[in-house]
Design a protein around this motif. Sequence first.
Motif, mmCIF file in Angstrom:
data_model
loop_
_atom_site.group_PDB
_atom_site.id
_atom_site.type_symbol
_atom_site.label_atom_id
_atom_site.label_comp_id
_atom_site.label_asym_id
_atom_site.label_seq_id
_atom_site.Cartn_x
_atom_site.Cartn_y
_atom_site.Cartn_z
ATOM 1 N N ARG A 1 -28.459 5.892 5.285
ATOM 2 C CA ARG A 1 -27.651 6.762 4.239
ATOM 3 C C ARG A 1 -27.949 8.050 4.822
ATOM 4 N N THR A 2 -26.531 8.926 4.012
ATOM 5 C CA THR A 2 -26.573 10.415 4.388
ATOM 6 C C THR A 2 -27.578 10.962 3.439
ATOM 7 N N ASN B 1 -29.041 14.622 1.902
ATOM 8 C CA ASN B 1 -28.941 16.130 1.694
ATOM 9 C C ASN B 1 -30.309 16.487 1.282
ATOM 10 N N HIS C 1 -31.253 15.874 7.614
ATOM 11 C CA HIS C 1 -30.612 17.183 7.587
ATOM 12 C C HIS C 1 -30.975 17.765 6.533
#
Lengths: 415, 415
Positions: free
Chosen positions: A2-3, A5, A38
């Motif tokens: 998954r991305t 944040n 990230h």
Amino acid sequence: MRTINAEVIGVGTELLLGQIANTNAQWISQQLAVLGIHVYHHSVVGDNLERCSQTFQTAHNRSNLVIVTGGLGPTEDDMTRDAAQSIFGQKLVTDEESMERIEHFYVKNNQPMSPNNRKQALVFEHADVLQNLEGMAPGMIVQHESTAWVFLPGVPSEMKFLMNQHVLPFLKDRFQLEAEIASEMLRFIGIGESQLEHDLADIIQSQTNPTIAPLASEGEVGLRLTAKAASSEEAKRLIETAKTRILAVAGEYYYGSDNITIEEKVLKMLQDRGWSIASAESLTGGRFMDRLVSIPGASSVCNGAIVAYSAEVKERVLEVPKFLLKKYGTVSEECASCMVLNVQSMLESDVAVSFTGVAGPDAVEGHEAGTVYIGLQLKDQQPIIRKFHFTGRREQIRNRAVKKALEMIFHQLKK
Amino acid sequence: MRTINAEVIGVGTELLLGQIANTNAQWISQQLAVLGIHVYHHSVVGDNLERCSQTFQTAHNRSNLVIVTGGLGPTEDDMTRDAAQSIFGQKLVTDEESMERIEHFYVKNNQPMSPNNRKQALVFEHADVLQNLEGMAPGMIVQHESTAWVFLPGVPSEMKFLMNQHVLPFLKDRFQLEAEIASEMLRFIGIGESQLEHDLADIIQSQTNPTIAPLASEGEVGLRLTAKAASSEEAKRLIETAKTRILAVAGEYYYGSDNITIEEKVLKMLQDRGWSIASAESLTGGRFMDRLVSIPGASSVCNGAIVAYSAEVKERVLEVPKFLLKKYGTVSEECASCMVLNVQSMLESDVAVSFTGVAGPDAVEGHEAGTVYIGLQLKDQQPIIRKFHFTGRREQIRNRAVKKALEMIFHQLKK
């Protein structure tokens, strides 16, 4: 995968007063970078319920991993639980294991426990509780809607303990981090940041894995390569391929990777040749030799230095002839040349360096601040004398002179 | 005095990767705290236009003073101007004075200027431009609606220069800071933090205006006094009264206030006497002389140094007799004594210092790391030789030796 944040929030007025730097955010970010997560935001907020709640609300809206440090202490000021409650709406309950540990601490240390200390054992009813064996307040992981929240104490040793023991393993599992990350910092000297970026423009722009990020610092440039792949071997191979392309263009200026410094590189090159070094220093005042001596193992290479700050010492100890000083001045090619030759011979060294010039703020002998001659002598080769005009204040000029001499030795030894 | 909601924003992916800590926010917050300006938020965002613009928008909504550091560089990554433009809608124009300075830098250093460097001279058309004499990109102050925006480079030396020269005076004026704050940092050497706190316990506990905050750093202790009053004179008077009480107890260890360093104090004491100084340095590698030479005006006092890192240089250049080195070793009172006497005579100086010992990590001649002899010679007095066991790693041991020598000189000259 998954991305993610991610956001790191520090809670504590001491951060906003500048009493401490937010090194927790730095350390956590380093750990997350290694996992390939990230981090898009760091935030710091004080011990204020309204602003703390707003900061949490913003994080809830934009991040799906939020790591909060601080504000879990026993005092009235510690707001993290209250602010988070405004988001979660979960009840706070006492974690019995933590409560026992806190009580045990006070009994063992024969200190009275204040009622406030009970607060530290409060956890959200649906939290995963992270037992804090380094301190009082436990950590927590709370899943709320699509966001994973991690709460950790602000004390660095406790925060790191809980991160290593619980949070990093949780993150690997929770986000199914299958991608492996490899990273290498390439270090260059003798080329400016914009020139290096210009020379490598094609490579930098066409490259997405690894990413290539330039980072300039005093007299040097770094390029950080970060690659992601299914296996660690594949990530390293991607780094190697990009590195080969980069060094084909700018290899002349590359001196090493990751934590190496140019001092260490130069010392290593000298050690490999079995060569010794000495310096004759005027404006640098011993800083060149000091930098080399700061490295363990310097004694196999460093003979020493003559710091000839006054003209008298140049003449009497370094034996620079009076007529030379009179005719050319101390800030001259001739003086730098004589200094380097004499110190090489007096200290019986294979390599010698000399520095003479004007550190400022005032001009000397009609030369403005920043005018510096550096001499370099390798064995019985002709001495190399170069003239520079460094900009900046006194300390910058002196640092740039030292860095430039290291650069000159590096390039000569590399030949 | 208006209520100020201040926010400090750091722009740069290197912060989010944890490559550096956000020490800019810390330093700026300290300065604003002294002015009585409340900082309510720190934010960090990477080199990404969308997230940078959103972070600026949030700041615009909640803060009336926003200080942004970083993202003003020459590369594609540097987004601060673009993100701010999304808020201000102001044109960017070239600041001719900055452009000239950038061009001049490249001409003077004989380096080609890349087209990217032109970008650094771009400023908002209605900005107050802050000329950056320490680097390339100028700072800016932009008033937009009810918020004052300050843009500064991320390089700490440039940021601090612009803050001190331009931003702090602007803030005093802009926000009509009426409550006057006075602050003084008293600096002590030769006494530990807990001893000083113990000796001053009554004063520290009874004092609320000024507040007294102890701060220990490498081999020294500071006490920060901060007083608030209706007038600047009154605030200063409160500081003076508390200072007098403190120095009545601990004056022996006090060497100066605020930004003075012990190096500066020692240099000043030597200047006042018209005395010169020289050093003979083994494990410190020139660091003692370098510290003194880093101060402008050092040339009136510093003759120079002999860095005798190898035993051969001790013998041949410093003329320590072979039999002495053989009998007592290089790490000995006798060697330190001979080094200090010889360097005083060779460099014809009034004061001389010598260092010999073990920086580590390995033991030398059976002495463990941290064993250090320091010699001090004033004029024709008997040399003072002291033996120390410093703890810590190589660099800490070398720094502690230098600091201890400065402390010894200070206390001798003070007598």
